[in-house]
Design an enzyme around this catalytic site. Sequence first.
Site, PDB file in Angstrom:
ATOM      1  N   SER A  53       1.482  -0.562  -0.017  1.00 30.74           N
ATOM      2  CA  SER A  53       0.139   0.093  -0.354  1.00 30.74           C
ATOM      3  C   SER A  53       1.024   1.275   0.185  1.00 30.74           C
ATOM      4  O   SER A  53       0.513   2.663  -0.921  1.00 30.74           O
ATOM      5  CB  SER A  53      -1.254  -0.064   0.787  1.00 30.74           C
ATOM      6  OG  SER A  53      -0.224   0.274   2.620  1.00 30.74           O
ATOM      7  N   ARG A  60       0.173   6.958  -6.936  1.00 29.15           N
ATOM      8  CA  ARG A  60      -1.407   7.487  -6.877  1.00 29.15           C
ATOM      9  C   ARG A  60      -0.848   9.241  -6.772  1.00 29.15           C
ATOM     10  O   ARG A  60      -1.500   9.679  -7.393  1.00 29.15           O
ATOM     11  CB  ARG A  60      -2.093   6.950  -5.858  1.00 29.15           C
ATOM     12  CG  ARG A  60      -3.666   8.280  -6.192  1.00 29.15           C
ATOM     13  CD  ARG A  60      -4.555   6.612  -4.391  1.00 29.15           C
ATOM     14  NE  ARG A  60      -4.183   7.357  -3.271  1.00 29.15           N
ATOM     15  CZ  ARG A  60      -3.822   6.309  -2.633  1.00 29.15           C
ATOM     16  NH1 ARG A  60      -3.819   5.201  -2.812  1.00 29.15           N
ATOM     17  NH2 ARG A  60      -3.718   6.415  -0.956  1.00 29.15           N
ATOM     18  N   ASP A  75       1.458   9.224   6.966  1.00 28.39           N
ATOM     19  CA  ASP A  75       1.113   7.536   7.947  1.00 28.39           C
ATOM     20  C   ASP A  75       1.666   6.393   7.295  1.00 28.39           C
ATOM     21  O   ASP A  75       1.123   5.315   7.652  1.00 28.39           O
ATOM     22  CB  ASP A  75      -0.776   7.922   6.762  1.00 28.39           C
ATOM     23  CG  ASP A  75      -0.858   7.342   5.807  1.00 28.39           C
ATOM     24  OD1 ASP A  75       0.341   7.427   4.762  1.00 28.39           O
ATOM     25  OD2 ASP A  75      -1.806   7.117   5.091  1.00 28.39           O
ATOM     26  N   GLU A 116     -17.761  14.282   3.915  1.00 25.88           N
ATOM     27  CA  GLU A 116     -18.521  14.480   2.820  1.00 25.88           C
ATOM     28  C   GLU A 116     -19.074  13.166   2.459  1.00 25.88           C
ATOM     29  O   GLU A 116     -20.282  13.156   2.715  1.00 25.88           O
ATOM     30  CB  GLU A 116     -18.407  14.445   0.833  1.00 25.88           C
ATOM     31  CG  GLU A 116     -19.080  14.713   0.267  1.00 25.88           C
ATOM     32  CD  GLU A 116     -20.607  15.779   0.613  1.00 25.88           C
ATOM     33  OE1 GLU A 116     -20.098  16.641   1.385  1.00 25.88           O
ATOM     34  OE2 GLU A 116     -21.573  15.307   0.275  1.00 25.88           O
ATOM     35  N   SER A 117     -18.424  11.599   2.906  1.00 26.93           N
ATOM     36  CA  SER A 117     -19.185  10.752   3.048  1.00 26.93           C
ATOM     37  C   SER A 117     -20.019  10.468   4.782  1.00 26.93           C
ATOM     38  O   SER A 117     -20.530   9.659   4.684  1.00 26.93           O
ATOM     39  CB  SER A 117     -17.724   9.608   3.509  1.00 26.93           C
ATOM     40  OG  SER A 117     -17.275   9.649   4.326  1.00 26.93           O
ATOM     41  N   HIS A 123      -7.343  14.014  12.901  1.00 26.05           N
ATOM     42  CA  HIS A 123      -6.480  13.111  12.491  1.00 26.05           C
ATOM     43  C   HIS A 123      -5.048  13.728  12.837  1.00 26.05           C
ATOM     44  O   HIS A 123      -5.512  15.186  13.077  1.00 26.05           O
ATOM     45  CB  HIS A 123      -6.947  12.984  10.801  1.00 26.05           C
ATOM     46  CG  HIS A 123      -7.693  12.037  11.256  1.00 26.05           C
ATOM     47  ND1 HIS A 123      -7.074  12.031   9.344  1.00 26.05           N
ATOM     48  CD2 HIS A 123      -8.699  11.851  11.369  1.00 26.05           C
ATOM     49  CE1 HIS A 123      -8.040  10.760   9.305  1.00 26.05           C
ATOM     50  NE2 HIS A 123      -8.213  10.645  10.092  1.00 26.05           N
ATOM     51  N   GLU A 142       0.433   9.429  12.442  1.00 28.59           N
ATOM     52  CA  GLU A 142      -1.116   9.571  11.387  1.00 28.59           C
ATOM     53  C   GLU A 142      -1.575   8.956  13.655  1.00 28.59           C
ATOM     54  O   GLU A 142      -1.335   7.922  13.445  1.00 28.59           O
ATOM     55  CB  GLU A 142      -1.047   9.275  10.109  1.00 28.59           C
ATOM     56  CG  GLU A 142      -2.780   9.936  10.478  1.00 28.59           C
ATOM     57  CD  GLU A 142      -3.236   9.633   9.749  1.00 28.59           C
ATOM     58  OE1 GLU A 142      -2.649  10.143   8.101  1.00 28.59           O
ATOM     59  OE2 GLU A 142      -4.064   8.521   8.895  1.00 28.59           O
TER      60      GLU A 142
END
Length: 197
Positions: A53, A60, A75, A116-117, A123, A142
């Site tokens: 990841s 990304r 993180d 928004e979710s 954090h 994090e």
Amino acid sequence: MDEFQDYVLLRNTYHAAIREVSTKLEILDDEFQVRYDYNPIHHMECRLKSPQSLFEKLERKGLDIRLESFYKITDIAGIRVICNYIDDVYAVASLLLQQDDIKLLRRSDYIKNPKESGYRSLHLVVQIPVFLSDRTEMVPVEIQFRTIAMDTWASLEHELKYKRVGGITSKMEAELKECAEAMAEVDRKMEQIHKEL
Ligand code: GTP
Ligand code: MG
């Protein structure tokens, strides 16, 4: 081969940083137990980002797969602190930030400003010194602080989102957001009952 050795050393340093911060949090929780007969932290989950990841995230973000790029990813070392009540979240976070060797790099309050979710959590990205044999590394960690209700929602939402290949529909998204708001209401009510005790 040298790069591989460096990577293993770096992972070890991140692991050390996780242990330092989680020990600090445990010490605070223990002190609360002794002083007030109360534990603000329900439990903690620590994780070191897996190589896969990490590489996916570098890609990304359009970063090269090399050690120098790691410093842009904050993180790699992650700690989730699940508290009983919303007040505990802010109390534990502020006690941690008061400590001399902890430096705050970023604070995102998704409890005051949910995503928004519907996602809610506080954090913090902090930096902590890790003392090695030949140098001191400043390592980012994090920390996600949330209540049990926020954690329940985030875990299930994550599970639901990744279960469906094409992602979830906008109707499901709206329903999940309603669930997040219902959970937030439960948090407020439970906290009220706790305060009245
Ligand atoms: P990243 O580059 O993905 O780390 O984004 P960012 O730097 O903007 O981080 P952000 O503050 O959005 O937090 C990312 C982390 O928060 C994720 O790895 C999840 O653990 C958690 N998170 C953020 N949004 C959501 C959400 O909508 N649902 C769930 N379940 N978790 C979320
Ligand atoms: Mg992030």
